[in-house]
Scaffold this active site. Structure first.
Site, PDB file in Angstrom:
ATOM      1  N   THR A 192      18.650  80.726  -5.930  1.00  0.00           N
ATOM      2  CA  THR A 192      18.444  79.447  -6.626  1.00  0.00           C
ATOM      3  C   THR A 192      17.619  79.638  -7.904  1.00  0.00           C
ATOM      4  O   THR A 192      17.814  78.901  -8.872  1.00  0.00           O
ATOM      5  CB  THR A 192      17.777  78.418  -5.693  1.00  0.00           C
ATOM      6  OG1 THR A 192      16.619  79.019  -5.100  1.00  0.00           O
ATOM      7  CG2 THR A 192      18.724  77.980  -4.601  1.00  0.00           C
ATOM      8  N   GLN A 234      18.650  78.356 -11.654  1.00  0.00           N
ATOM      9  CA  GLN A 234      17.806  77.579 -12.569  1.00  0.00           C
ATOM     10  C   GLN A 234      17.755  78.235 -13.933  1.00  0.00           C
ATOM     11  O   GLN A 234      17.808  77.567 -14.963  1.00  0.00           O
ATOM     12  CB  GLN A 234      16.382  77.508 -12.016  1.00  0.00           C
ATOM     13  CG  GLN A 234      16.211  76.532 -10.922  1.00  0.00           C
ATOM     14  CD  GLN A 234      14.867  75.857 -11.081  1.00  0.00           C
ATOM     15  OE1 GLN A 234      14.704  74.989 -11.920  1.00  0.00           O
ATOM     16  NE2 GLN A 234      13.909  76.263 -10.292  1.00  0.00           N
ATOM     17  N   GLU A 279      11.870  75.724 -16.605  1.00  0.00           N
ATOM     18  CA  GLU A 279      12.040  75.414 -18.021  1.00  0.00           C
ATOM     19  C   GLU A 279      12.165  76.645 -18.903  1.00  0.00           C
ATOM     20  O   GLU A 279      12.746  76.587 -19.986  1.00  0.00           O
ATOM     21  CB  GLU A 279      10.885  74.522 -18.504  1.00  0.00           C
ATOM     22  CG  GLU A 279      10.502  73.574 -17.417  1.00  0.00           C
ATOM     23  CD  GLU A 279       9.913  72.233 -17.791  1.00  0.00           C
ATOM     24  OE1 GLU A 279      10.215  71.687 -18.848  1.00  0.00           O
ATOM     25  OE2 GLU A 279       9.154  71.733 -16.961  1.00  0.00           O
ATOM     26  N   ILE A 338      15.318  68.338  -7.287  1.00  0.00           N
ATOM     27  CA  ILE A 338      16.208  67.699  -8.269  1.00  0.00           C
ATOM     28  C   ILE A 338      17.417  68.587  -8.567  1.00  0.00           C
ATOM     29  O   ILE A 338      18.010  68.510  -9.643  1.00  0.00           O
ATOM     30  CB  ILE A 338      15.425  67.321  -9.540  1.00  0.00           C
ATOM     31  CG1 ILE A 338      14.775  68.542 -10.190  1.00  0.00           C
ATOM     32  CG2 ILE A 338      14.350  66.294  -9.197  1.00  0.00           C
ATOM     33  CD1 ILE A 338      14.068  68.212 -11.517  1.00  0.00           C
ATOM     34  N   GLY A 339      17.736  69.416  -7.582  1.00  0.00           N
ATOM     35  CA  GLY A 339      18.848  70.347  -7.744  1.00  0.00           C
ATOM     36  C   GLY A 339      18.366  71.775  -7.912  1.00  0.00           C
ATOM     37  O   GLY A 339      19.163  72.700  -8.033  1.00  0.00           O
ATOM     38  N   THR A 340      17.046  71.942  -7.858  1.00  0.00           N
ATOM     39  CA  THR A 340      16.450  73.248  -8.120  1.00  0.00           C
ATOM     40  C   THR A 340      16.524  74.188  -6.931  1.00  0.00           C
ATOM     41  O   THR A 340      16.428  75.394  -7.091  1.00  0.00           O
ATOM     42  CB  THR A 340      14.964  73.060  -8.445  1.00  0.00           C
ATOM     43  OG1 THR A 340      14.360  72.375  -7.338  1.00  0.00           O
ATOM     44  CG2 THR A 340      14.780  72.241  -9.703  1.00  0.00           C
ATOM     45  N   GLY A 362       7.056  79.679 -11.605  1.00  0.00           N
ATOM     46  CA  GLY A 362       8.001  78.598 -11.924  1.00  0.00           C
ATOM     47  C   GLY A 362       9.114  79.071 -12.833  1.00  0.00           C
ATOM     48  O   GLY A 362       8.909  79.882 -13.732  1.00  0.00           O
TER      49      GLY A 362
END
Ligand code: MOS
Length: 699
Positions: free
Chosen positions: A587, A591, A657, A461-463, A654
């Site tokens: 990347t 994020q 978020e 999703i663009g990550t 991850g």
């Protein structure tokens, strides 16, 4: 040299910047029709009439679908819970302003729009309530909060802890309704091809969308194919099936032609979830040395009449600090509003604003440095469960961040640094987000040209997920990344977890790694016929259990406040994270920077305002709902510390978020340090800066 750990530009980067990459709204089709959702203008009541005759005669109009003529949908579709937002055009009830009451389908986008604007819809309105307040009489204690976690968590004697405390802090913090607004609006094109419903959709997980469509339309899963090869941002708003896919599929089924539905910004303010407003009361009791004896975090928030999503703001307390007594609770009120849903850092983002602001206030009261206070309250085990952490490297983030930022050089007294009209200050906040893993299917094919093709229903999703997975595959196969072909985001590749909860790369990465290892065990060198192996990690993940595995971070901000205009400028932002293994530093950094920009935007700008008189938003567009723009964003610095954690064998935790979590508190704390005034209500707009009085004599 391994591929994992080296910075690589996106595999699809060239396609994206040259326009070759097709997003869902770009996919061409012969005989394409365009659908435009017509939204309810009242927040509660019934449709009493839709007069389609005049609109049917407008140029290009092919159909007007509404509850009186649309295909019947099977109930119960939704990811883990039945989602009433998918039961579109099924009955005359209006659950909120902005609910779709019709879909106008026309030959062109403009014709559909013109007809949709002209469609007369009559309503019988019923009394409504769209106004959230922490004193709302309708507040109740839900059984659980998102995502199926208990609403209440407690241990120890809170009252005893508070009475034994030398310092007690009792504060309430509020966050407003916020909206994601990914750069690419939600879009879908649906058509029947050879007996299959084929949908290209902008989503975070095509397998779950295919499952939902199969259920809604009473089809076998093999009759549905959903793809989302390129997605321009999701942030939770595309995590589950959204109305465009369902509406496009309904129209394509009725009209036997390809149908595209693209949402506008206004549509997106009611149809794709949002972060609900919160009011969070925090009570902290501490010994003179700052050690927490009591910790209470009570969240009040809103949800919809049709579905109970509860923003889990209290979850931060299950992870962050040790306290003799702990009490976390949530209250929620059902209002005539759209269904709130996941938005980047759901729970942690608003929760950390309250908690990390409160910790700063407690540090001030105790006369202890905010970082030292946090280190003194480091828990030996997870406070919520009492179970050990698989790894916990938040102190390393504090110390590395403090060093890079020059934290300890600051004078802790507020309101004493000036530079002309600007008052200057610094602040920090901590961050946490789960590092979980979920099942996925992956296939690896040894091709006859020596390359290997990976197939997985992952979503990028663009990550940069596609690139990260290629790096993982390359290492597992001892091949250069250039020899890996990535095929993603096609439900035909089998079940895989969606791109959400920051578990995409960790979960898909594990499956890709397993598939590549299995392929290696089957074959070496270049085969004469393609050889494919497929794995599913469901059992492996079942065996891993659900350990207390979390990413951590520390956020640092420097702000300048003009107390005459009320303007807050963020001059510096630094985030230092413990996010496990970093697959692609380039990347991953993007994020984290993106998450921090969100945090800045949450701190200073974002607020959706609902008008009680008509029940809808006053600012459902990008002119009225302000986001941080380039001019608002300073140079952002990102770093990470070593965080080895093989509870997921890939070591990945991850990065999606955690970047937002804690930033708003760091900025609010810096505004206090600059001015001596606490801001407990977001966003810290110029009007609020001017209106918020000091709370007593300055130091
Ligand atoms: Mo994320 S808000 O779980 O897509």
């Amino acid at each position: 040299m391994t591929a994992v750990g080296s910075g690589r530009t996106r595999l699809e980067g060239h396609d994206k910047v040259t326009g070759a990459a097709r997003y869902a709204g770009d996919v061409p089709a012969d005989g394409l029709l365009h659908g435009w959702p017509v939204l309810a203008t009242i927040p509660r009541g019934r449709i009493t009439g839709i007069d389609t005759s005049a609109v049917q005669a407008m140029p290009g109009v092919v159909a007007v679908l509404h509850h009186g003529n649309s295909p019947r949908l099977v109930e119960g579709a939704g990811w883990t819970d039945a989602d009433p937002n998918l039961q579109l055009l099924q009955d005359d009830r209006i659950p909120y302003a902005g609910w779709p009451v019709a879909l106008v389908v026309a030959e062109t986008f403009e014709q559909a729009r013109a007809a949709a604007m002209a469609l007369p819809v009559k309503y019988h309105a019923q009394p409504w309530d769209v106004t959230f307040s922490a004193a709302h009489p309708g507040l109740y204690t839900p059984d659980e909060v998102n995502l199926h976690q208990p609403s209440e968590t407690a241990h120890g004697d809170l009252d005893a802890g508070l009475s034994a405390s030398a310092v007690v802090l009792d504060r309430t913090y509020t966050t407003p309704e916020e909206h994601h607004n990914a750069m690419e609006p939600h879009a879908a094109i649906a058509q029947w091809v050879g007996g299959r419903l084929e949908v290209v959709d902008s989503n975070q997980g095509s397998y779950a969308v295919a499952q939902d469509l199969a259920k809604l339309f009473a089809l076998d899963l093999s009759q549905v194919r959903v793809r989302s090869e390129h997605v321009g941002g999701g942030f939770g708003s595309k995590a589950t099936t959204r109305p465009p896919a369902v509406l496009a599929a309904m129209a394509a089924t009725v009209l036997c032609r390809p149908v595209r539905v693209v949402l506008t910004r206004r549509h997106m303010f009611s149809l794709v979830g949002y972060r609900p407003p919160t009011s969070q009361r925090i009570r902290l009791g501490a010994a003179p040395d700052g050690r927490l004896l009591a910790y209470e975090h009570l969240t009040a928030t809103q949800t919809a009449t049709t579905f109970e999503y509860v923003e889990p703001a209290g979850v931060v307390g299950k992870v962050m600090y040790a306290a003799d007594a702990l009490r976390i609770g949530h209250r929620v009120v059902r209002l005539d509003v759209p269904i709130p849903k996941w938005m980047r850092g759901p729970g942690e983002a608003p929760g950390a604003f309250a908690l990390e602001s409160a910790m700063d206030e407690l540090a001030e009261k105790c006369g202890i440095d905010p970082i030292d206070l946090r280190i003194r309250n480091e828990p030996a085990v997870a406070p919520g469960s009492g179970r050990p952490f698989t790894s916990r490297n938040v102190v390393a983030c504090y110390l590395e961040g403090a060093k890079r930022f020059g934290w300890y050089e600051r004078d802790p007294r507020p309101g004493i640094r000036r530079e002309g009209r600007w008052w200057l200050g610094t602040g920090m906040g901590a961050a946490t987000y789960p590092g979980e893993t979920a099942p996925a299917t992956a296939a690896a094919t040894a091709e006859i040209d020596g390359t290997v093709t990976i197939r997985i229903t992952a979503a990028d999703i663009g990550t940069g997920a596609r690139t990260a997975l290629a790096q993982i595959a390359a290492d597992a196969l001892s091949l250069p990344v250039e020899w890996i072909r990535m095929r993603i985001a096609d439900s035909d590749f089998g079940p895989a977890i969606l791109a959400g909860h920051s578990f995409g790369t960790a979960s898909w990465g594990l499956a890709v790694d397993e598939a590549c290892k299995a392929l290696r065990a089957r074959t070496t060198g270049t085969p004469t016929e393609p050889i494919t192996v497929q794995v599913n990690t469901a059992e492996l993940i079942q065996a891993m259990g659900r350990p207390e595995r979390h990413a951590f971070g520390a956020q640092f901000a420097e702000v300048a406040v003009d107390v005459l205009s009320g303007e807050v400028r963020v001059r510096r932002l630094l985030g230092v994270y413990a996010i496990g293994r970093v697959v692609n530093p380039l990347t991953a950094r993007s994020q984290l920077v993106g998450g921090m920009v969100w945090g800045l935007s949450m701190a200073l700008h974002e607020e959706a305002v609902r008008d009680p008189a008509f029940g809808g938003h006053l600012n459902a567009n990008l002119a009225g709902y302000h986001y941080a723009a380039n001019a608002d964003v300073p140079d952002i610095e990102v770093g990470w510390v070593d965080d080895p954690d093989l509870a997921n064998p890939t070591g990945i935790k991850g990065a999606g978020e955690i970047g937002i979590v804690g930033v708003a508190a760091a900025i609010a704390n810096a505004v206090w340090h600059a001015t001596g005034i606490r801001h407990r209500n977001l966003p810290i707009t110029p009007a609020r800066v001017l209106a918020t009085p000091p709370e007593g004599p300055r130091a």
